[in-house]
Design a protein around this motif. Sequence first.
Motif, PDB file in Angstrom:
ATOM      1  N   SER A  15      17.974 122.339 -37.341  1.00 15.57           N
ATOM      2  CA  SER A  15      19.100 123.276 -37.257  1.00 15.57           C
ATOM      3  C   SER A  15      19.959 123.008 -36.022  1.00 15.57           C
ATOM      4  CB  SER A  15      18.622 124.725 -37.281  1.00 15.57           C
ATOM      5  OG  SER A  15      17.806 125.012 -36.172  1.00 15.57           O
ATOM      6  N   GLN A  16      19.356 122.582 -34.906  1.00 17.47           N
ATOM      7  CA  GLN A  16      20.139 122.181 -33.731  1.00 17.47           C
ATOM      8  C   GLN A  16      21.044 121.015 -34.101  1.00 17.47           C
ATOM      9  OE1 GLN A  16      16.865 121.448 -30.936  1.00 17.47           O
ATOM     10  NE2 GLN A  16      18.054 122.612 -29.431  1.00 17.47           N
ATOM     11  N   GLY A  17      20.501 120.076 -34.836  1.00 16.25           N
ATOM     12  CA  GLY A  17      21.275 118.918 -35.263  1.00 16.25           C
ATOM     13  C   GLY A  17      22.441 119.302 -36.152  1.00 16.25           C
ATOM     14  N   LYS A  18      22.200 120.214 -37.091  1.00 16.67           N
ATOM     15  CA  LYS A  18      23.267 120.669 -37.989  1.00 16.67           C
ATOM     16  C   LYS A  18      24.390 121.341 -37.204  1.00 16.67           C
ATOM     17  CE  LYS A  18      20.518 121.281 -42.141  1.00 16.67           C
ATOM     18  NZ  LYS A  18      19.999 122.213 -43.139  1.00 16.67           N
ATOM     19  N   ARG A  19      24.029 122.177 -36.231  1.00 13.53           N
ATOM     20  CA  ARG A  19      25.052 122.850 -35.417  1.00 13.53           C
ATOM     21  C   ARG A  19      25.845 121.844 -34.593  1.00 13.53           C
ATOM     22  NH1 ARG A  19      20.855 126.563 -34.785  1.00 13.53           N
ATOM     23  NH2 ARG A  19      20.322 125.723 -32.743  1.00 13.53           N
ATOM     24  N   LEU A  20      25.164 120.846 -34.072  1.00 17.05           N
ATOM     25  CA  LEU A  20      25.815 119.855 -33.230  1.00 17.05           C
ATOM     26  C   LEU A  20      26.914 119.097 -33.971  1.00 17.05           C
ATOM     27  CD1 LEU A  20      25.886 118.182 -30.554  1.00 17.05           C
ATOM     28  CD2 LEU A  20      24.403 116.579 -31.765  1.00 17.05           C
ATOM     29  N   VAL A  21      26.656 118.713 -35.204  1.00 18.20           N
ATOM     30  CA  VAL A  21      27.598 117.850 -35.921  1.00 18.20           C
ATOM     31  C   VAL A  21      28.701 118.611 -36.657  1.00 18.20           C
ATOM     32  CG1 VAL A  21      25.966 115.952 -36.124  1.00 18.20           C
ATOM     33  CG2 VAL A  21      26.083 117.663 -37.947  1.00 18.20           C
ATOM     34  N   MET A  22      28.651 119.926 -36.631  1.00 21.27           N
ATOM     35  CA  MET A  22      29.704 120.704 -37.288  1.00 21.27           C
ATOM     36  C   MET A  22      31.062 120.361 -36.679  1.00 21.27           C
ATOM     37  SD  MET A  22      27.915 124.444 -37.791  1.00 21.27           S
ATOM     38  CE  MET A  22      29.481 125.200 -38.105  1.00 21.27           C
ATOM     39  N   GLY A  23      31.986 119.900 -37.521  1.00 24.18           N
ATOM     40  CA  GLY A  23      33.337 119.583 -37.078  1.00 24.18           C
ATOM     41  C   GLY A  23      33.546 118.145 -36.632  1.00 24.18           C
ATOM     42  N   LEU A  24      32.472 117.383 -36.473  1.00 20.55           N
ATOM     43  CA  LEU A  24      32.627 116.010 -35.996  1.00 20.55           C
ATOM     44  C   LEU A  24      33.200 115.068 -37.049  1.00 20.55           C
ATOM     45  CD1 LEU A  24      29.413 115.458 -33.828  1.00 20.55           C
ATOM     46  CD2 LEU A  24      31.720 116.087 -33.099  1.00 20.55           C
ATOM     47  N   GLU A  25      33.261 115.524 -38.295  1.00 20.24           N
ATOM     48  CA  GLU A  25      33.827 114.673 -39.350  1.00 20.24           C
ATOM     49  C   GLU A  25      35.319 114.426 -39.153  1.00 20.24           C
ATOM     50  OE1 GLU A  25      34.066 118.882 -40.524  1.00 20.24           O
ATOM     51  OE2 GLU A  25      32.353 117.654 -39.977  1.00 20.24           O
ATOM     52  N   ARG A  26      35.944 115.143 -38.236  1.00 24.81           N
ATOM     53  CA  ARG A  26      37.377 114.957 -37.946  1.00 24.81           C
ATOM     54  C   ARG A  26      37.650 113.703 -37.120  1.00 24.81           C
ATOM     55  NH1 ARG A  26      38.543 120.221 -34.827  1.00 24.81           N
ATOM     56  NH2 ARG A  26      36.514 119.639 -34.071  1.00 24.81           N
ATOM     57  N   GLN A  41      12.947 115.330 -31.021  1.00 28.72           N
ATOM     58  CA  GLN A  41      12.012 115.323 -32.139  1.00 28.72           C
ATOM     59  C   GLN A  41      12.644 114.668 -33.364  1.00 28.72           C
ATOM     60  OE1 GLN A  41       9.118 117.874 -32.922  1.00 28.72           O
ATOM     61  NE2 GLN A  41       8.642 118.160 -30.773  1.00 28.72           N
ATOM     62  N   GLN A  42      11.789 114.254 -34.273  1.00 25.87           N
ATOM     63  CA  GLN A  42      12.240 113.516 -35.445  1.00 25.87           C
ATOM     64  C   GLN A  42      13.150 114.347 -36.353  1.00 25.87           C
ATOM     65  OE1 GLN A  42       9.280 111.081 -37.132  1.00 25.87           O
ATOM     66  NE2 GLN A  42      10.473 110.606 -38.953  1.00 25.87           N
ATOM     67  N   GLY A  43      12.941 115.646 -36.478  1.00 26.95           N
ATOM     68  CA  GLY A  43      13.790 116.486 -37.336  1.00 26.95           C
ATOM     69  C   GLY A  43      15.237 116.484 -36.868  1.00 26.95           C
ATOM     70  N   PHE A  44      15.455 116.618 -35.566  1.00 33.50           N
ATOM     71  CA  PHE A  44      16.804 116.576 -35.004  1.00 33.50           C
ATOM     72  C   PHE A  44      17.430 115.212 -35.259  1.00 33.50           C
ATOM     73  CE2 PHE A  44      19.871 115.539 -31.764  1.00 33.50           C
ATOM     74  CZ  PHE A  44      20.636 116.695 -31.670  1.00 33.50           C
ATOM     75  N   ALA A  45      16.684 114.158 -34.917  1.00 33.00           N
ATOM     76  CA  ALA A  45      17.194 112.794 -35.087  1.00 33.00           C
ATOM     77  C   ALA A  45      17.524 112.508 -36.547  1.00 33.00           C
ATOM     78  CB  ALA A  45      16.163 111.791 -34.574  1.00 33.00           C
ATOM     79  N   ASP A  46      16.664 112.917 -37.445  1.00 35.15           N
ATOM     80  CA  ASP A  46      16.875 112.673 -38.867  1.00 35.15           C
ATOM     81  C   ASP A  46      18.142 113.360 -39.354  1.00 35.15           C
ATOM     82  OD1 ASP A  46      15.807 111.561 -41.424  1.00 35.15           O
ATOM     83  OD2 ASP A  46      15.795 113.688 -41.969  1.00 35.15           O
ATOM     84  N   GLU A  47      18.333 114.600 -38.952  1.00 30.34           N
ATOM     85  CA  GLU A  47      19.514 115.358 -39.399  1.00 30.34           C
ATOM     86  C   GLU A  47      20.813 114.713 -38.918  1.00 30.34           C
ATOM     87  OE1 GLU A  47      21.717 117.837 -41.463  1.00 30.34           O
ATOM     88  OE2 GLU A  47      19.538 117.893 -41.541  1.00 30.34           O
ATOM     89  N   VAL A  48      20.849 114.302 -37.670  1.00 31.15           N
ATOM     90  CA  VAL A  48      22.082 113.759 -37.087  1.00 31.15           C
ATOM     91  C   VAL A  48      22.287 112.293 -37.446  1.00 31.15           C
ATOM     92  CG1 VAL A  48      23.302 113.258 -34.928  1.00 31.15           C
ATOM     93  CG2 VAL A  48      22.062 115.427 -35.189  1.00 31.15           C
ATOM     94  N   PHE A  49      21.259 111.488 -37.251  1.00 26.42           N
ATOM     95  CA  PHE A  49      21.426 110.039 -37.322  1.00 26.42           C
ATOM     96  C   PHE A  49      21.078 109.424 -38.675  1.00 26.42           C
ATOM     97  CE2 PHE A  49      21.064 111.095 -32.866  1.00 26.42           C
ATOM     98  CZ  PHE A  49      22.160 110.413 -32.348  1.00 26.42           C
ATOM     99  N   ARG A  50      20.551 110.207 -39.598  1.00 29.01           N
ATOM    100  CA  ARG A  50      20.329 109.700 -40.942  1.00 29.01           C
ATOM    101  C   ARG A  50      21.119 110.507 -41.970  1.00 29.01           C
ATOM    102  NH1 ARG A  50      17.789 110.427 -45.437  1.00 29.01           N
ATOM    103  NH2 ARG A  50      16.732 112.307 -44.750  1.00 29.01           N
ATOM    104  N   VAL A  51      20.867 111.816 -42.051  1.00 26.54           N
ATOM    105  CA  VAL A  51      21.493 112.662 -43.061  1.00 26.54           C
ATOM    106  C   VAL A  51      23.005 112.758 -42.837  1.00 26.54           C
ATOM    107  CG1 VAL A  51      21.589 114.999 -44.028  1.00 26.54           C
ATOM    108  CG2 VAL A  51      19.377 113.980 -43.442  1.00 26.54           C
ATOM    109  N   TRP A  52      23.411 113.191 -41.634  1.00 22.94           N
ATOM    110  CA  TRP A  52      24.852 113.354 -41.366  1.00 22.94           C
ATOM    111  C   TRP A  52      25.568 112.013 -41.410  1.00 22.94           C
ATOM    112  CZ3 TRP A  52      28.632 111.988 -37.815  1.00 22.94           C
ATOM    113  CH2 TRP A  52      29.829 112.721 -37.910  1.00 22.94           C
ATOM    114  N   ARG A  53      24.931 111.011 -40.854  1.00 27.82           N
ATOM    115  CA  ARG A  53      25.544 109.672 -40.857  1.00 27.82           C
ATOM    116  C   ARG A  53      25.741 109.166 -42.287  1.00 27.82           C
ATOM    117  NH1 ARG A  53      22.993 104.205 -38.312  1.00 27.82           N
ATOM    118  NH2 ARG A  53      24.926 103.025 -38.220  1.00 27.82           N
ATOM    119  N   ALA A  54      24.785 109.385 -43.157  1.00 29.53           N
ATOM    120  CA  ALA A  54      24.902 108.958 -44.558  1.00 29.53           C
ATOM    121  C   ALA A  54      26.027 109.699 -45.268  1.00 29.53           C
ATOM    122  CB  ALA A  54      23.582 109.159 -45.285  1.00 29.53           C
ATOM    123  N   ALA A  55      26.241 110.952 -44.907  1.00 26.91           N
ATOM    124  CA  ALA A  55      27.303 111.752 -45.526  1.00 26.91           C
ATOM    125  C   ALA A  55      28.687 111.375 -45.000  1.00 26.91           C
ATOM    126  CB  ALA A  55      27.045 113.240 -45.286  1.00 26.91           C
TER     127      ALA A  55
END
Length: 81
Positions: A15-26, A41-55
């Motif tokens: 959830s920290q990762g999700k909050r961090l990347v909000m709006g960065l798609e601009r 931790q792996q959950g933060f890294a996965d959300e930002v550097f795998r999930v968000w990056r893939a999207a």
Amino acid sequence: MALLEQADGSLVSRSQGKRLVMGLERFEAVTFDFTGVSHMQQGFADEVFRVWRAAHPGIQIDVAHANESVQRTLARIGFAG
């Protein structure tokens, strides 16, 4: 550049990762600055550097000032920079 420093020096939750990347798609490029971050931790890294990056494959993601622990976590989720 997104400065990632946290009060206790760690980034732990998805959830920290999700909050961090909000709006960065601009942006066309984002640099995550790990100054002051001792642990991620792996959950933060996965959300930002795998999930968000893939999207958002058209956005260049860079990392600055990552210590050895953070670099190992990034490597475990397959982020090569």
